[in-house]
Design an enzyme around this catalytic site. Structure first.
Site, PDB file in Angstrom:
ATOM      1  N   ASN A   9       0.872  -1.170   0.000  1.00  0.00           N
ATOM      2  CA  ASN A   9       0.000   0.000   0.000  1.00  0.00           C
ATOM      3  C   ASN A   9       0.911   1.222   0.000  1.00  0.00           C
ATOM      4  O   ASN A   9       1.456   1.606   1.025  1.00  0.00           O
ATOM      5  CB  ASN A   9      -0.872  -0.035   1.263  1.00  0.00           C
ATOM      6  CG  ASN A   9      -1.788   1.170   1.383  1.00  0.00           C
ATOM      7  OD1 ASN A   9      -1.792   2.047   0.523  1.00  0.00           O
ATOM      8  ND2 ASN A   9      -2.551   1.210   2.461  1.00  0.00           N
ATOM      9  N   ARG A  94      -2.762  -2.031  -3.267  1.00  0.00           N
ATOM     10  CA  ARG A  94      -3.895  -1.128  -3.118  1.00  0.00           C
ATOM     11  C   ARG A  94      -3.715  -0.010  -4.141  1.00  0.00           C
ATOM     12  O   ARG A  94      -2.701   0.689  -4.142  1.00  0.00           O
ATOM     13  CB  ARG A  94      -3.880  -0.538  -1.717  1.00  0.00           C
ATOM     14  CG  ARG A  94      -5.014   0.410  -1.507  1.00  0.00           C
ATOM     15  CD  ARG A  94      -4.906   1.045  -0.162  1.00  0.00           C
ATOM     16  NE  ARG A  94      -6.148   1.701   0.151  1.00  0.00           N
ATOM     17  CZ  ARG A  94      -6.480   2.072   1.365  1.00  0.00           C
ATOM     18  NH1 ARG A  94      -5.676   1.820   2.365  1.00  0.00           N
ATOM     19  NH2 ARG A  94      -7.611   2.675   1.591  1.00  0.00           N
ATOM     20  N   HIS A 182     -12.458   4.052   0.019  1.00  0.00           N
ATOM     21  CA  HIS A 182     -12.446   3.142   1.169  1.00  0.00           C
ATOM     22  C   HIS A 182     -13.191   1.842   0.866  1.00  0.00           C
ATOM     23  O   HIS A 182     -13.654   1.145   1.763  1.00  0.00           O
ATOM     24  CB  HIS A 182     -13.068   3.791   2.429  1.00  0.00           C
ATOM     25  CG  HIS A 182     -12.260   4.905   2.996  1.00  0.00           C
ATOM     26  ND1 HIS A 182     -12.815   6.093   3.434  1.00  0.00           N
ATOM     27  CD2 HIS A 182     -10.930   5.022   3.190  1.00  0.00           C
ATOM     28  CE1 HIS A 182     -11.859   6.892   3.867  1.00  0.00           C
ATOM     29  NE2 HIS A 182     -10.701   6.277   3.726  1.00  0.00           N
ATOM     30  N   ARG A 242      -8.365  16.845   6.006  1.00  0.00           N
ATOM     31  CA  ARG A 242      -9.176  17.296   4.862  1.00  0.00           C
ATOM     32  C   ARG A 242     -10.518  17.808   5.381  1.00  0.00           C
ATOM     33  O   ARG A 242     -11.031  17.259   6.356  1.00  0.00           O
ATOM     34  CB  ARG A 242      -9.408  16.134   3.887  1.00  0.00           C
ATOM     35  CG  ARG A 242      -8.170  15.709   3.128  1.00  0.00           C
ATOM     36  CD  ARG A 242      -8.367  14.389   2.403  1.00  0.00           C
ATOM     37  NE  ARG A 242      -7.711  13.277   3.080  1.00  0.00           N
ATOM     38  CZ  ARG A 242      -7.925  11.990   2.824  1.00  0.00           C
ATOM     39  NH1 ARG A 242      -8.786  11.633   1.908  1.00  0.00           N
ATOM     40  NH2 ARG A 242      -7.283  11.063   3.496  1.00  0.00           N
ATOM     41  N   GLU A 379      -7.951  -4.132   5.601  1.00  0.00           N
ATOM     42  CA  GLU A 379      -7.875  -3.955   4.149  1.00  0.00           C
ATOM     43  C   GLU A 379      -6.785  -4.845   3.536  1.00  0.00           C
ATOM     44  O   GLU A 379      -6.925  -5.314   2.409  1.00  0.00           O
ATOM     45  CB  GLU A 379      -7.588  -2.479   3.832  1.00  0.00           C
ATOM     46  CG  GLU A 379      -8.783  -1.599   4.165  1.00  0.00           C
ATOM     47  CD  GLU A 379      -8.403  -0.163   4.475  1.00  0.00           C
ATOM     48  OE1 GLU A 379      -7.668   0.041   5.471  1.00  0.00           O
ATOM     49  OE2 GLU A 379      -8.826   0.738   3.762  1.00  0.00           O
TER      50      GLU A 379
END
Ligand code: AMP
Length: 394
Positions: A9, A94, A182, A242, A379
């Site tokens: 990732n 990913r 996600h 963010r 994940e």
């Protein structure tokens, strides 16, 4: 010697890696995980732990060896080759963007790589970093199968209505769509719920992935029907750095003030959200421990807007039966979950404070109209599973 799957990732400043052993019946067991962090900085570090959490390595690396993602990938490769007997049977990556078409993980060949490169304009900050290790491994180890797993793929089940902004159609045709992100986390949650709470899966679930990135997803009968994130990972709920929902007029105002594209982009990705509002930082642990009123303001804003986003997703499904919290904040911050659920009490959510303090799995009372759960996301495991499936031709 057992087969292994490596999961990578790669972000702008870190490469995370996880190694899984493939056992009988294709079971996957985590063997180690680690990361190179501080890529491009003056203090890059390599860390790795084994499955029991014991440190395998933790040391600084020369900045010239981690100047960029391809450099750092070499560091990962070298360290792993000293700890692996043989090469992994496959590497799963990913990749943030699968564009409008890719709704499943894919084995990477030249054509797929070219297609993924063409999506760079949709995710200019993430896609190049995600693809860099793929290229390095293809060059150095062309025999290893590589699989791309997309954060957008789980949301390709959205209908046209959920996929659109209220813009002229040509923008949609050019790719300006509500992709959602996600997705690997949400896919894992559905899989985990199918194993542990199969009775909730056919119903209407809102999953709230509250980590450094934050989004929520409406899931009906196991499929994503709407997400708070859209064209980029900026839309929707407030995040660590963010802002989430923002009047686009603010961006126009910033441009009028003479801010450049790069300055605005940096601000929106790195200096807003909990960090911007609090003026302290993006780590919820630090904000919860602080008595600074700005920390309070940031946490209150977060709880309000996350609750609002969750309630809004109910409109996509005609109601909510189950709410699931996951990721760093969702799994660990009982006070934040309580504040969000307090704002959703009018929907019939009643939290069991003792269960919430113990992080679940069920944190709502027996008579709560909506069942509320905490589920740890994974994940990396879902990427390893997909990678093995593709390699096996499944
Ligand atoms: P993630 O992106 O899923 O790794 O989540 C990272 C964020 O989770 C951190 O920035 C923290 O804000 C939050 N977090 C992690 N552990 C805790 C904890 N024990 N209590 C509160 N927040 C936490």
């Amino acid at each position: 010697m057992s087969d292994t799957i490596l999961v990578i990732n790669a972000g702008s400043s870190s490469i995370k890696f996880h190694l899984f052993e493939v056992g009988p019946g294709d079971t996957l067991t985590a063997r180690l995980g680690g990361q190179v962090e501080g890529i491009g900085s003056s203090h890059p570090r390599l860390r790795a732990r084994d499955a029991a959490g014991q440190t395998m390595i933790e040391r600084d690396i020369a900045p010239s060896h981690a100047a960029d993602v391809p450099n750092a990938q070499e560091v990962v490769g070298m360290w792993l080759s000293g700890h692996l007997s043989g090469v992994p049977m496959a590497v799963g990556h990913r990749v943030v963007h699968g564009g409008p078409d890719l709704s499943e993980p894919v084995l990477i060949d030249d054509a797929v790589l070219a297609k993924l490169e063409s999506y760079t304009s949709l995710a200019p900050l993430h896609q190049p970093n995600n693809l860099a290790p793929i290229r390095v491994i293809r060059e150095r180890r062309p025999g290893i199968a590589q699989v791309a797993c997309f954060d957008t793929a789980f949301h390709r089940s959205h209908d046209a209505l959920a996929d659109h902004y209220a813009l002229p159609e040509r923008f949609y045709q050019e790719g300006v769509r509500r992709y959602g992100f996600h997705g690997l986390s949400y896919e894992y949650l559905v899989q985990r719920l199918t194993q542990t709470l199969p009775e909730v899966v056919p119903g209407r679930i809102v999953a709230a992935h509250l980590g450094n990135g934050v989004s929520a997803c409406a899931i009906r009968a196991g499929k994503s029907v709407d997400s708070t994130m859209g064209f980029t990972a900026l839309e929707g709920l407030p995040m660590g750095t963010r802002p989430g929902r923002l009047d686009p007029g603010i961006v126009l105002w910033m441009m009028n003030q003479g801010m450049t594209h790069d300055e605005i982009e940096h601000l929106l990705y790195h200096d807003c959200g909990l960090k911007g509002l609090s003026g302290i930082g993006n780590d919820v642990r630090e904000l919860l421990a602080s008595d600074d009123p700005r920390a309070r303001l940031a946490l209150d804003y977060f709880a309000w807007r996350v609750a609002e986003g969750i309630a809004g997703l109910g409109c996509a499904m005609g109601g909510i039966d189950t709410l699931v919290f996951t990721a760093g904040i969702g799994e660990n911050a009982a006070a934040v979950r309580a504040a969000i659920c307090a704002r959703l009490a009018w929907l019939g959510i009643a939290l069991d404070d003792a269960r919430n303090a113990q992080h679940g799995p069920r944190i709502s009372t027996a008579d709560s109209r909506i069942g509320v759960y905490v589920v740890r996301t994974n994940e990396e495991l879902i990427i390893a599973q997909h990678t093995l499936d593709r390699v096996r031709g499944r």
